[in-house]
Each structure stands twice: as structure tokens, then as C-alpha cells.
Scaffold this active site. Sequence first.
Site, PDB file in Angstrom:
ATOM      1  N   GLU A   4      22.844  10.234  24.345  1.00 46.60           N
ATOM      2  CA  GLU A   4      23.804  10.316  23.286  1.00 46.60           C
ATOM      3  C   GLU A   4      24.232  11.994  23.340  1.00 46.60           C
ATOM      4  O   GLU A   4      23.598  12.748  23.311  1.00 46.60           O
ATOM      5  CB  GLU A   4      23.431  10.088  21.910  1.00 46.60           C
ATOM      6  CG  GLU A   4      22.900   8.604  21.588  1.00 46.60           C
ATOM      7  CD  GLU A   4      22.778   8.116  20.348  1.00 46.60           C
ATOM      8  OE1 GLU A   4      22.678   8.889  19.485  1.00 46.60           O
ATOM      9  OE2 GLU A   4      23.164   7.041  19.999  1.00 46.60           O
ATOM     10  N   ARG A  48      28.726  -5.640  14.689  1.00 42.99           N
ATOM     11  CA  ARG A  48      29.404  -6.632  13.532  1.00 42.99           C
ATOM     12  C   ARG A  48      30.629  -6.991  13.532  1.00 42.99           C
ATOM     13  O   ARG A  48      31.333  -7.447  12.647  1.00 42.99           O
ATOM     14  CB  ARG A  48      28.765  -5.550  12.298  1.00 42.99           C
ATOM     15  CG  ARG A  48      27.688  -5.254  11.750  1.00 42.99           C
ATOM     16  CD  ARG A  48      27.416  -4.530  10.694  1.00 42.99           C
ATOM     17  NE  ARG A  48      27.995  -3.252  10.656  1.00 42.99           N
ATOM     18  CZ  ARG A  48      27.091  -2.168  11.274  1.00 42.99           C
ATOM     19  NH1 ARG A  48      26.007  -2.255  11.453  1.00 42.99           N
ATOM     20  NH2 ARG A  48      27.802  -0.962  11.365  1.00 42.99           N
ATOM     21  N   GLU A  64      28.468   2.773  24.697  1.00 50.87           N
ATOM     22  CA  GLU A  64      30.048   2.511  24.548  1.00 50.87           C
ATOM     23  C   GLU A  64      30.887   2.613  25.709  1.00 50.87           C
ATOM     24  O   GLU A  64      31.633   1.969  25.949  1.00 50.87           O
ATOM     25  CB  GLU A  64      30.546   3.817  23.601  1.00 50.87           C
ATOM     26  CG  GLU A  64      29.711   3.833  22.216  1.00 50.87           C
ATOM     27  CD  GLU A  64      29.909   5.381  21.643  1.00 50.87           C
ATOM     28  OE1 GLU A  64      29.139   6.144  21.621  1.00 50.87           O
ATOM     29  OE2 GLU A  64      31.103   5.641  20.905  1.00 50.87           O
ATOM     30  N   ARG A  83      18.147   1.460  23.941  1.00 51.80           N
ATOM     31  CA  ARG A  83      18.668   0.687  23.301  1.00 51.80           C
ATOM     32  C   ARG A  83      18.238  -0.608  22.923  1.00 51.80           C
ATOM     33  O   ARG A  83      18.253  -1.486  21.714  1.00 51.80           O
ATOM     34  CB  ARG A  83      20.203   0.343  23.742  1.00 51.80           C
ATOM     35  CG  ARG A  83      21.098   1.698  23.901  1.00 51.80           C
ATOM     36  CD  ARG A  83      21.528   2.503  22.766  1.00 51.80           C
ATOM     37  NE  ARG A  83      22.014   3.531  23.136  1.00 51.80           N
ATOM     38  CZ  ARG A  83      22.604   4.440  22.250  1.00 51.80           C
ATOM     39  NH1 ARG A  83      22.143   4.333  20.961  1.00 51.80           N
ATOM     40  NH2 ARG A  83      23.198   5.572  22.470  1.00 51.80           N
ATOM     41  N   THR A 101      14.064  14.059  23.436  1.00 49.20           N
ATOM     42  CA  THR A 101      15.506  14.797  22.988  1.00 49.20           C
ATOM     43  C   THR A 101      15.655  16.043  23.704  1.00 49.20           C
ATOM     44  O   THR A 101      14.750  17.067  23.730  1.00 49.20           O
ATOM     45  CB  THR A 101      15.530  15.049  21.778  1.00 49.20           C
ATOM     46  OG1 THR A 101      15.416  13.978  20.739  1.00 49.20           O
ATOM     47  CG2 THR A 101      16.891  15.695  21.153  1.00 49.20           C
ATOM     48  N   THR A 103      26.509  11.290  17.818  1.00 47.39           N
ATOM     49  CA  THR A 103      27.193  11.047  18.996  1.00 47.39           C
ATOM     50  C   THR A 103      28.821  11.387  19.101  1.00 47.39           C
ATOM     51  O   THR A 103      29.202  10.886  18.258  1.00 47.39           O
ATOM     52  CB  THR A 103      27.109   9.575  19.518  1.00 47.39           C
ATOM     53  OG1 THR A 103      25.638   9.412  19.744  1.00 47.39           O
ATOM     54  CG2 THR A 103      27.618   9.614  21.064  1.00 47.39           C
ATOM     55  N   TYR A 118      15.007  -1.474  14.522  1.00 50.21           N
ATOM     56  CA  TYR A 118      15.542  -0.561  13.712  1.00 50.21           C
ATOM     57  C   TYR A 118      15.839  -1.112  12.222  1.00 50.21           C
ATOM     58  O   TYR A 118      16.289  -0.249  11.381  1.00 50.21           O
ATOM     59  CB  TYR A 118      16.792   0.100  14.176  1.00 50.21           C
ATOM     60  CG  TYR A 118      18.077  -0.586  13.892  1.00 50.21           C
ATOM     61  CD1 TYR A 118      18.603  -1.809  14.437  1.00 50.21           C
ATOM     62  CD2 TYR A 118      19.138  -0.062  13.120  1.00 50.21           C
ATOM     63  CE1 TYR A 118      19.504  -2.735  14.100  1.00 50.21           C
ATOM     64  CE2 TYR A 118      20.404  -0.995  12.758  1.00 50.21           C
ATOM     65  CZ  TYR A 118      20.611  -2.087  13.313  1.00 50.21           C
ATOM     66  OH  TYR A 118      21.521  -2.648  12.987  1.00 50.21           O
TER      67      TYR A 118
END
Lengths: 413, 413
Positions: free
Chosen positions: A194, A137, A358, A232, A252, A344, A239
Site C-alpha cells: 500500500e 460490495r 487495485e 490480502r 510496514t 493508500t 477482518y
Amino acid sequence: MTLIKSWVDSANDPNGPFPVNNLPFGVFSNGGAPRCCTAIGDKVLDLHALEQAGLLPESGFDQPALNTFMEKGPKAWADVRAKLTDLLSEGSDKAEEVTKALHDREKVTMHLPFKVAEYTDFYAGKQHAFNVGTMFRGPENALPPNWLHIPIGYNGRASTVVVSGTDVRRPVGQTKAPDADAPGFGPCKRLDIELEMGAVVGQPSQMGEPISVDRADEMIFGYVLLNDWSARDLQAWEYQPLGPFQAKAFATSIGPWVVTKAALEPFRVSTPEREKPLLPYIQDTGPMLYDIDLSVTMAPDGGEPTTITRTNYREMYYSAAQQLAHHASSGCKMNVGDLLGSGTISGPEKDSFGSLLELTWGGKEPVTLDGGQTRSFIEDGDTLTLHGHAQGEGYRIGFGDCAGKIVPAPKFG
Amino acid sequence: MTLIKSWVDSANDPNGPFPVNNLPFGVFSNGGAPRCCTAIGDKVLDLHALEQAGLLPESGFDQPALNTFMEKGPKAWADVRAKLTDLLSEGSDKAEEVTKALHDREKVTMHLPFKVAEYTDFYAGKQHAFNVGTMFRGPENALPPNWLHIPIGYNGRASTVVVSGTDVRRPVGQTKAPDADAPGFGPCKRLDIELEMGAVVGQPSQMGEPISVDRADEMIFGYVLLNDWSARDLQAWEYQPLGPFQAKAFATSIGPWVVTKAALEPFRVSTPEREKPLLPYIQDTGPMLYDIDLSVTMAPDGGEPTTITRTNYREMYYSAAQQLAHHASSGCKMNVGDLLGSGTISGPEKDSFGSLLELTWGGKEPVTLDGGQTRSFIEDGDTLTLHGHAQGEGYRIGFGDCAGKIVPAPKFG
């Protein structure tokens, strides 16, 4: 606090993960049924054997999960820790008996340390939220308006929480390229990690009864390393409007050792200064984060690991106690074995970010591994390993590695 | 299919919920330990007693939850259903023995019928998604771009799934008025229902192994009425970017009876025509929705109930089998006892909407109850009850009511 010396020599290594100061809890087997244990130096100590020998109170250590022990509550946790400290410290008169219950850590199999009741994942690292928000964004609207007021979280999937060392299959799912008319279905192409800490809830709350931050802190049994594997490309398409679902549901990984709150006590630190005042029900009542050094290594199939990031748990904006108090605030009942992912953990610098999304800035700036290979996201055969420890004076509280190797996607659909 | 006549007279009422054709499963107690049962007319039948008498195979009916029975799989489910049909049909030579295991339904206590492993809530009613989207984003952007491709879902909270008749405490939480500088904390002011069906997963899948729609349908044991209580003001403030959390975590009510897929077989109907083709992994392979009439009544404290909506499960865009296949598509392991909420079931007309948010159009057009009171959202003391049945020729398959009374919020914070 300094090193508590042990008659188990390997527990006195100042860089070793498991001195007497630590005494984390886990579940192991060596041919027979899985049962509870602690780690000391390069050994695991069979707690059920100690229970049977009358050296520890009956605590449910015969179970293949820590839940029964956790249910017994903070007094029992402290009592067992004190007895284990006595038994393992230099000068113990029970060394001979205890030795019979020691096994080489390298030779045993570690299992999921507790039955995960439900799994909740938070989003409480500000740098991470800012990074991801910036990518989606722009920097002006990076943080959602609620972020500085609410420890944002969502329910994850408990059925696929696995212990370190379990292979993880690349997930398949729906993705849609921005310019495509319709989505396609296939293996994830932007598979990520993450880096998180998991808080393990050891005491229940009642339905309809919110809890205070102090009570929440008391209810936490301990902490594990946690890798919230993320697809991702699936996530980007699925999402909105109800949050991540299949992008996070496939696996996980958590470390094999639950490090107790007691072991981490000397490493308590405060959350960062509040940019906006928190509502009273989640205000800090003391230092409830921990100074825990964290790193991640990545190794291609058959290759050597490269450290791709280094950060610290103290980077979080919200503590696990604040998250737990918020989680129960509506009247949501919390149970023994609930697992709360911290979110994260990204530090302020590029080499301290907690996800490849990232670190490679959306895949545009690949990381280079020591052998020269580059990675935007995870490839089949790669092993990702989380490492963590708190550094004391002349000793460390280690968490044991949290590793997972990615194996190819199933053929399907 | 017509009514199968029973020697239990009350089971032959053509408008009764529990003829021999139905035989739903539940858990009851009458002073002693909770155990499994079925419903027949105005009686419950103690299945553990039948098991002990050698009239049914050993199926784990002594347990306080149906999970053990469900684990036994579709063949065992069919076998027990066939034996119960024989035992309860007119002309059975076991009527005298079976009578000893009958109890008046009005005199027993019903419990949560199964241990909820994990709870997932979907968003698969198109009219509902359109209504809510219209309120938030206008009619042009009402449906998210993924909606016609993905059965959108999110993980809910299993720890607060309760059986019909359990009081529900008004939740507290963070809310923020659009013009306020900061959020406040207090009791929910926009408390709502969501009228849903719940699919009960009776067989597991393996981690890393997607499943087909046909396999998903086989894995479903049955269906319950489900009320996904929702705190709309909490939801509006918290749900970006990771979805609903505390707004849904405080309670989900389900009916006491799991109606089996076998009982619903004559009522299978197809999903509506596809507006966009579905990807193969979730394409319909046959009619997998059901023609089930649904309604909701609302009663103020001490007052009479008013029907506030009538709709039908066939209004869904996605079937539970499609939802389950999507849920496992990433490799997510599904377990016995997983509960999948259909999503709110809204018909095309205003009096067929499945939530007060829609019925009162965001609270702006209150509904009027028979006594003259009006409601925008739920007030303390109100009882909301879901009703449902499939209408056969001269018989009904009823679900038993799913009721919950709202009690005042806890004092906190």
C-alpha cells in the site's frame, strides 16, 4: 522559493533529492553507534559531530533515534533548520569545519529514523476506498456510510515498522477459499503493497484533551514514505468484525528520511472539495495536504525495476492534521514518535492506483513488467520501492527511496 | 497446594488477596521515586530495598516499571519468587531485615506496573461474541464465520492504559442516530465497561518468526484485571470497515498487580470443548486457562457499590497462550510489555455478562443498584470496579481491585 545554492556541489543538482531547501532528518552509522544526521546532496551530515563542535545547539543528536530532538518542539526544529541552512549555503564561513562531518551517503547505513511509539493506519484515499469497496460490495455500496464524515483509521503494529532496505518475510496465516469448509494455514498467496505517506508526530497531547486541527498540524514533525505491506488473503478471512490484524502486522516499511513540514511548506495544497460538510472539529483551516509526486517500482529478483504506478499525495480526502485531530478527539493521548499512515494513495486512473489489489483488479488483470514477467501479487525475490518528491522551481524535495525485498515464508505450523 | 504461612500475620487471612502463595508484582511510591514491589497481606514490600540489602539478586527493581525484571526471563522470575517465598514464610531468619522494607499498602501510591509496549484486545469470549452478534445481526448470524477458527483480535491504544484509581474522562466523538441524516459530535451517551483479564508478555519474539502455543505460554509473565472502557455509540458509527478506534482509545484501566503464572499454576483449567477443530498452530497443548472468579461493582457518586455481574475467566474459548501464538503467527514481533486483553468475559447467564451492553441488553433492560438508582450505561461520577481471585484450599490468589471513576467530558468542538 527557488534553489538555495550550497557549497556542497551535489546539492545543487536540480533533479537531486537533497538540496539545502530539504534538510530531512535521519539516523545513520558508519561502523560506530547510530546517530542523527541530515542529507545534503550525495552526503549525509553527522549532526552529533556538529553538536559537539558547537555549531548546533545540544539537541540529542547523539541518540539512535530522532525522538529526543522531536521532543524539543517546533522552535528547536526551526532553529536547527535555520542554522543548518546557514552552515550549508554558499558563502558559509564554516564549510571547512562542516566538511569534517560529511560522509558519502552511499557508504553509510541508514537506520529506522525514530522509535515508533504507536502506529495508526488510515483509509483516507477516496479512490482507494471506492476501488476496494467496489470489489467487495459493488459500486453502489462502495463507500461505507461513515467515510465522508470520519477519517477512518485503525491501530497498526509498531513493533514491525522497519526502515527501507530491510528484507520482509512473506507472512503465513489463516486463509479460507470461499468454497472451502474450513480454513487452512500457510504462506500468504496475495501479498501486496500500500503506497502511503506517514506523518510523524513530534509533540504529545494529553489524555482526555482533544486537539484542534491547527494544533494537530503544529504537532507534526514531518513526513516519510510508507509501505503498508498487506496480506490480502489473510485480511479477507480475518477482518470481520474487528478489522485487519495479522494481515498487516508482519511488516510496514518506511523511508530513511523524515522530510520536515518546513521543507514542504511551499507545496501545501488544499484537500478536495467536501462532498458532505465536515463536523467542526475536523474542518480544514487551510491547505494541509502537499503536492508530492509518488511512484512505485517493482523489480523481480536480479531484474530491472518497472514503474507500476504514479500518483500524488494531494489525492487524499483527509489531511494528516485532520487525521491526528480525529485520533485525539476521544481523549486519546498522542505521543512523540507516533506514526500515522495516510491510507493508500490512489489517483483516479488505473495506472495511478496505490496497491496491486487495485492495479490488477483483485488479481484478475496482472501487470506486465519490462522484462515480460507478469504479476498479480508479489512473488518471493521481488523488490518493491516507493519514490517521492515535491517539485519546486529548479529544485526538488526528495524523500529517499522506501524499498523492501520479499524473502520466502518461514517454515512453520 | 494449601496456604503457605507467613510471619506477616495479615498474609494468613484465608480470604485475603495476598498470601505468600501469591506474591504479585507492582510499582509503588511513598513520597520518593516509584519502584518495584510485591504485596504481602496488608503490606507492600519494597523489592529495590531488598535488592540493595543483598537479599534479592539485582533485577532492575529500582525502575518505575517491571519491564527490566521481565526481560530477565523465566529463570530469573522463578528465582526471585523462590527467594521471596523463603524470606516471607514462617520461620524465615530474615524477618527483621525484611520488615524494614514493608509499607502499609493503604498508605502508598500504586503506579502502572509496567510500560505498556503495545496493547492488543481480543474477542475470545464466546458468550460475549454471541450476545453482541445477536443484538446486531440476530441469533442465527451471531458468530462471525471465522470466530471458531481464529482468536479474533485488534490492536488497541497503549498510550491510554492507566492504573486502577485513575479517573477516566467521558470521551467525546461522532455518533449518528439511525434515522439522522448526518452524524453529530458530543459526549458519549452509551459508556460501558468490558470485564477482561490482561496477559502481560514478558519475553520477546523475533520479527518473521512465528511461535508455538507452548512457547507463547512461556513468554507470558502474568495476568492483570483489565477494563476495556467502551463508547458504544461511537463504536457503532465508526467500526465499519476497519474495527473499533476512538470508541476504545480514550482509556483502558488495569489493576495494579501482575499476578504471576507461577501463582496461578494450581488453577489451570482447559478451554471448553472445541466445536470445530483448531488449526495445529493454535491447538491446545494442555490446560492454559485459569479458574479465576471475577465480579464487577458499580457505585454512584458518593454511594455504595452494587455487584452487577459475576463470572469466571474459564469461560473463555481461547487462552492467552493461543492468542499470543496467533498474534505472532504472521511474523509479528512481540515485545516485553505487550498487553493482551482477553476479550470480554461473559458467562452463560444474564447476571454473568461482562458488559453493560449485555447486562442491560443494549440499554433496554436497565440494572438496578442497591440504593434504587437504575443504569443503562455509565453516568458521570460512577465508579466501576473489577474484582478477581482464584480460590485455593484455605487461601486466595487476589488481583487487587481495578477501579475507575468517570468524570465529565471535556468541553470541546
